[in-house]
Design an enzyme around this catalytic site. Structure first.
Site, short mmCIF file in Angstrom:
data_model
loop_
_atom_site.label_atom_id
_atom_site.label_comp_id
_atom_site.label_asym_id
_atom_site.label_seq_id
_atom_site.Cartn_x
_atom_site.Cartn_y
_atom_site.Cartn_z
N GLU A 4 -25.39 56.13 115.60
CA GLU A 4 -25.23 54.77 115.06
C GLU A 4 -25.80 53.71 116.01
OE1 GLU A 4 -21.89 51.69 113.20
OE2 GLU A 4 -21.23 53.42 114.36
N LYS A 41 -26.21 56.36 110.97
CA LYS A 41 -25.47 55.23 110.44
C LYS A 41 -26.18 53.96 110.89
CE LYS A 41 -20.92 53.10 109.93
NZ LYS A 41 -19.45 53.25 110.05
#
Length: 297
Positions: free
Chosen positions: A177, A214
């Site tokens: 992420e 993400k």
């Protein structure tokens, strides 16, 4: 094996990932939005008891199931607790059909070259072993991009993939992420650099190795389509990043193959004072809307 079934569910499931992983710094805000003021607790232990009660209420709601919610990201303290006397990860998978993930990052370094790298994660090897034993499928690790700085973005992507390799070696699926802050003036330029850096690192992965990603909802629709289609990517999920739920859903629906992984946007409108019927109806409406946006592409 459960892990094989979880991987299949993540790959083929038509749904989104719920982010239930607020940690120490963001927990008071999450509780405040839920209608619980800081005056309602006096210690961190009491605060985490209250946020766990909120999360358990979400997990136990009828609408929260594997049909529309394919996964859930947990805070470490949530993994270590129970829901109805059942360890949380086990409860999610066996009772709700939801694949459990664990947030493993421990905060961010000070900004350098326009990015904030992950701080070192003490006891990572032990944590990953504990997570695997608890039935966790994968991990999530967040760092932040605040400027379209090529050197900084390459550093942040390299760190994410290095940590991902450790997670993979522990038998877990990493969700990498590198979040782009949605308010920066050069967001689109940062997203160009980020996509290209991720593609370089994906191409360098050993054959058969996969990661999940993400990412902040991109300025340009389908900007990350090459990542969605890459054979080394199990799934690309989107964070709401401060957008309202309606705006996040609108943007997500324009990105083919991306699914949601919303936190605040999922719990928007939920309140501790609601009756179970009111709570369940509000959550069901949110889940239906986020699910629709996740499968729209």
């Amino acid at each position: 094996m459960a892990k094989t079934k979880m991987a299949e569910h993540m790959t083929k499931g038509a749904g989104f990932i719920a982010a239930l992983d607020q940690s120490g710094g963001s927990t008071p805000k999450a509780l405040r939005l839920y209608g619980v003021e800081e005056s309602a607790y006096s210690t961190d232990a009491e605060m985490f008891d209250m946020v766990h009660a909120m999360r358990a209420r979400i997990m136990k709601s009828p609408a929260f199931n594997g049909e529309k919610v394919v996964g859930a990201i947990l805070f470490e303290a949530t993994m270590d607790r129970d829901v109805d006397g059942i360890p949380t990860a086990q409860y999610l998978w066996e009772k709700r059909g939801v694949v459990p993930f664990l947030k493993i990052d421990k905060g961010l370094e000070d900004e350098a070259n326009g990015v904030q790298l992950l701080k070192p994660i003490p006891g990572l090897t032990e944590l990953l072993a504990r997570a695997a034993k608890a039935g966790i499928f994968g991990t999530k690790e967040r760092s932040v991009i605040n400027a379209a700085n090529p050197k900084g973005i390459e550093a942040i992507v390299a760190q994410q993939f290095a940590l991902g390799a450790e997670v993979t070696a522990a038998g877990l699926m990493p969700i990498l992420e590198p979040e782009v802050t949605i308010t920066i003036a050069d967001k689109a330029e940062a997203e160009e650099l980020l996509r290209d850096a991720i593609l370089r690192h994906l191409d360098a992965l050993p054959a058969g190795q996969k990661v999940m990603l993400k990412l902040s909802l991109p300025t340009k629709a389908n900007h990350y389509k090459a990542l969605v289609d890459h054979p080394a990517v199990m799934k690309v999920v989107a964070l709401s990043g401060g957008y309202s739920r309606d705006e996040a859903n609108r943007m997500l629906s324009q990105n083919a193959g991306m699914i949601a992984s919303f936190s605040r946007a999922l719990s928007e409108g939920l309140n501790a004072g609601q009756t179970d019927a009111e709570f369940d109806a509000t959550l069901a409406k949110a889940i239906d809307a986020i699910h629709a946006a996740s499968v729209a592409g």
